[in-house]
Design a protein around this motif. Sequence first.
Motif, PDB file in Angstrom:
ATOM      1  N   VAL A   1      37.052  25.137  59.274  1.00  0.00           N
ATOM      2  CA  VAL A   1      37.422  25.443  57.884  1.00  0.00           C
ATOM      3  C   VAL A   1      36.832  26.786  57.450  1.00  0.00           C
ATOM      4  CG1 VAL A   1      37.111  24.726  55.482  1.00  0.00           C
ATOM      5  CG2 VAL A   1      37.747  23.042  57.204  1.00  0.00           C
ATOM      6  N   LEU A   2      35.568  27.038  57.794  1.00  0.00           N
ATOM      7  CA  LEU A   2      34.943  28.314  57.433  1.00  0.00           C
ATOM      8  C   LEU A   2      35.661  29.488  58.088  1.00  0.00           C
ATOM      9  CD1 LEU A   2      31.126  27.480  57.652  1.00  0.00           C
ATOM     10  CD2 LEU A   2      32.531  27.683  55.602  1.00  0.00           C
ATOM     11  N   ALA A   3      36.103  29.310  59.335  1.00  0.00           N
ATOM     12  CA  ALA A   3      36.816  30.383  60.027  1.00  0.00           C
ATOM     13  C   ALA A   3      38.200  30.615  59.431  1.00  0.00           C
ATOM     14  CB  ALA A   3      36.938  30.047  61.513  1.00  0.00           C
ATOM     15  N   ALA A   4      38.815  29.579  58.907  1.00  0.00           N
ATOM     16  CA  ALA A   4      40.169  29.710  58.358  1.00  0.00           C
ATOM     17  C   ALA A   4      40.171  30.298  56.950  1.00  0.00           C
ATOM     18  CB  ALA A   4      40.861  28.345  58.355  1.00  0.00           C
ATOM     19  N   TYR A   5      39.158  29.999  56.139  1.00  0.00           N
ATOM     20  CA  TYR A   5      39.157  30.423  54.731  1.00  0.00           C
ATOM     21  C   TYR A   5      37.838  31.096  54.347  1.00  0.00           C
ATOM     22  CZ  TYR A   5      43.021  27.128  54.818  1.00  0.00           C
ATOM     23  OH  TYR A   5      44.176  26.464  55.133  1.00  0.00           O
ATOM     24  N   PRO A   6      37.450  32.165  55.024  1.00  0.00           N
ATOM     25  CA  PRO A   6      36.138  32.773  54.750  1.00  0.00           C
ATOM     26  C   PRO A   6      36.049  33.423  53.362  1.00  0.00           C
ATOM     27  CG  PRO A   6      37.399  34.140  56.258  1.00  0.00           C
ATOM     28  CD  PRO A   6      38.162  32.855  56.114  1.00  0.00           C
ATOM     29  N   ARG A   7      37.102  34.118  52.931  1.00  0.00           N
ATOM     30  CA  ARG A   7      37.039  34.791  51.630  1.00  0.00           C
ATOM     31  C   ARG A   7      36.999  33.779  50.490  1.00  0.00           C
ATOM     32  NH1 ARG A   7      37.599  40.126  51.655  1.00  0.00           N
ATOM     33  NH2 ARG A   7      38.304  41.107  53.591  1.00  0.00           N
ATOM     34  N   THR A   8      37.764  32.726  50.623  1.00  0.00           N
ATOM     35  CA  THR A   8      37.776  31.703  49.575  1.00  0.00           C
ATOM     36  C   THR A   8      36.409  31.054  49.431  1.00  0.00           C
ATOM     37  OG1 THR A   8      40.124  31.265  49.975  1.00  0.00           O
ATOM     38  CG2 THR A   8      38.877  29.563  48.833  1.00  0.00           C
ATOM     39  N   VAL A   9      35.787  30.740  50.546  1.00  0.00           N
ATOM     40  CA  VAL A   9      34.488  30.085  50.500  1.00  0.00           C
ATOM     41  C   VAL A   9      33.424  31.034  49.939  1.00  0.00           C
ATOM     42  CG1 VAL A   9      32.673  29.021  51.875  1.00  0.00           C
ATOM     43  CG2 VAL A   9      35.066  28.527  52.387  1.00  0.00           C
ATOM     44  N   LEU A  10      33.407  32.280  50.403  1.00  0.00           N
ATOM     45  CA  LEU A  10      32.394  33.232  49.949  1.00  0.00           C
ATOM     46  C   LEU A  10      32.573  33.619  48.484  1.00  0.00           C
ATOM     47  CD1 LEU A  10      32.089  35.573  53.063  1.00  0.00           C
ATOM     48  CD2 LEU A  10      30.290  34.150  52.093  1.00  0.00           C
ATOM     49  N   SER A  11      33.781  33.518  47.969  1.00  0.00           N
ATOM     50  CA  SER A  11      34.011  33.862  46.561  1.00  0.00           C
ATOM     51  C   SER A  11      33.258  32.913  45.621  1.00  0.00           C
ATOM     52  CB  SER A  11      35.508  33.837  46.240  1.00  0.00           C
ATOM     53  OG  SER A  11      36.026  32.516  46.330  1.00  0.00           O
ATOM     54  N   LEU A  12      32.834  31.761  46.136  1.00  0.00           N
ATOM     55  CA  LEU A  12      32.066  30.831  45.317  1.00  0.00           C
ATOM     56  C   LEU A  12      30.724  31.426  44.899  1.00  0.00           C
ATOM     57  CD1 LEU A  12      32.723  27.529  47.327  1.00  0.00           C
ATOM     58  CD2 LEU A  12      33.807  28.231  45.193  1.00  0.00           C
ATOM     59  N   PHE A  13      30.222  32.399  45.655  1.00  0.00           N
ATOM     60  CA  PHE A  13      28.942  33.012  45.338  1.00  0.00           C
ATOM     61  C   PHE A  13      29.050  34.092  44.265  1.00  0.00           C
ATOM     62  CE2 PHE A  13      28.203  31.279  49.587  1.00  0.00           C
ATOM     63  CZ  PHE A  13      26.961  30.690  49.432  1.00  0.00           C
ATOM     64  N   GLY A  14      30.272  34.538  43.973  1.00  0.00           N
ATOM     65  CA  GLY A  14      30.434  35.559  42.954  1.00  0.00           C
ATOM     66  C   GLY A  14      31.183  36.769  43.497  1.00  0.00           C
ATOM     67  N   PRO A  15      31.456  37.760  42.626  1.00  0.00           N
ATOM     68  CA  PRO A  15      32.179  38.958  43.061  1.00  0.00           C
ATOM     69  C   PRO A  15      31.383  39.770  44.071  1.00  0.00           C
ATOM     70  CG  PRO A  15      31.304  39.224  40.835  1.00  0.00           C
ATOM     71  CD  PRO A  15      31.107  37.790  41.201  1.00  0.00           C
ATOM     72  N   GLY A  16      32.097  40.327  45.037  1.00  0.00           N
ATOM     73  CA  GLY A  16      31.461  41.158  46.048  1.00  0.00           C
ATOM     74  C   GLY A  16      31.081  40.421  47.313  1.00  0.00           C
TER      75      GLY A  16
END
Length: 522
Positions: free
Chosen positions: A342-357
């Motif tokens: 799941v992390l490999a498939a949706y990395p940007r979506t998951v990381l966006s939870l931490f905030g912009p950038g």
Amino acid sequence: MTAIRPAGSGRPAPTAPGPAEGGGRGVATTARGSLFGLAGSAANALFGFVLVAVVTHGLGARGAGAVFTGVAAFTILSNTLKLGADTALVRFVSRDLELSGGGGVPGLLRISVLPTLLASTAGAAALLFSPGLAGLLLPDLAPGEAASLIRLFAVFLPVTTVALVLLGATRGYGSVVPFVGVEQIGKPALRVLLAVPLVLLTPSVGALSAAWLVPGVLGAVTACLSLRRSRRTHPGTGRPPPQTREFWAFAGPRAVSSVFDITAVWTGVILLSALGTAAEAGVYTAIGRLVTAGTLLQLAIRLAVAPQISKLLAGGDAPGAHHLHRLSTRWIALFSWPVFLVLAAYPRTVLSLFGPGFSDGAPGLVVLAAACLVNVGLGNAQTVILMAGRSVWNLAVAGSAFVVQLGSTVWLVPRYGVLGAAVSWALAIVVDNGASALLVRYRLGFRTVDRGYAGAALVGVVAVAIPVFAMRTFLGDSVPGAFLGIVLSIGAFGAAIWRYRLPLGVGEFFGALRKRGSENSR
């Protein structure tokens, strides 16, 4: 690939060897300890995620990078200055329980705690009187603020280090409850509880660093009380001969290899802060939190299985130890692979939870997710090596992985930033786990891959990878795509686990949880 037969089909599915075949001893304790450890690891990951989110939103990427650079340096130092005594106590206490019922534990504590206390106190003194080091680690802070922050971390170094050693002894008694309760639930929860009001009232690098450090004092008190209770429960018989030489012959190499292990996690953060920017260090910290969360089951099983393998080998039950390793590796791979897919498939979506950038770190997350598929797929090979008493082997492997990571980090980070740090860590993960697995297989005789393992790999590919990457293809790296991919994969994975629960070893896991008797975790 060997086919697996569903539970409930016409012919009976193969079952794992039972106790009579040497494979049942330790399974129930490992299963129950793993379940509690999994709950603790999940809580640790959740609180860690919340803490990173709170700190990054309160201080921004630059301030968060400074806090977590201090945390990284502190973590490396505390794990260095415990001198390998915690892992040595896991092995020697569990072996002593098997051979003398715990009579040698007081002697083991005497030869382990005092050296670590002296070493950590000396380390704290060095930090207190090294202002130049603060400027090197925290170049984005004013010199006075950086020096004050390093001194703050130094004050808490001895108590935190000794607490880790004492918790190693409690693990040797076969219980993961003290370690999980302190390190994975208590301290992370208290850090969040302290950080939230500080962010709202007086957000600063120093205050949030203190919020991370203070719970360690309560953790040390809890560790002392838990160990005292375990010693009363297992007083032992007789007085085994002193084991000082053997203890430190094992702990010495482990002390060095543990430095390599913990440095592998934090090297990227420190060098990104020194060679890149604090913002990059903050992004990389967020990626590290996600990767660590994905390995939570592996950590949970490692905590539970280590003393059991040590006891089995000490008692001459090699077949039981082999079976326990195979079964635990299957559990790890089966339930951890889906997370990294799941992390490999949706990395940007998951990381966006931490905030912009933070979504800029998506390529790095993909690289580390791929490496962690190898990591969890090979199980706890390093644990087997250590519990078999081969700490020198572990040192050689960890040292090789560290050289690969450090060399590639210095070359890649200035050129590629977060992605370079991720590639370096990924290379180290593959080298460490691959070499350890080969040693376990061809020098110690432990097999990892069997029919059940092949079935676990097939379930991961068919039930998780196909729906997740199909939704990624049609809907992209987006919230709707991630939601549908996860929902579909959960349904397919759950159905496959239920249908093939016996050959996959899931039935044995939950059957062990229902057992009652002498193997109950205390």
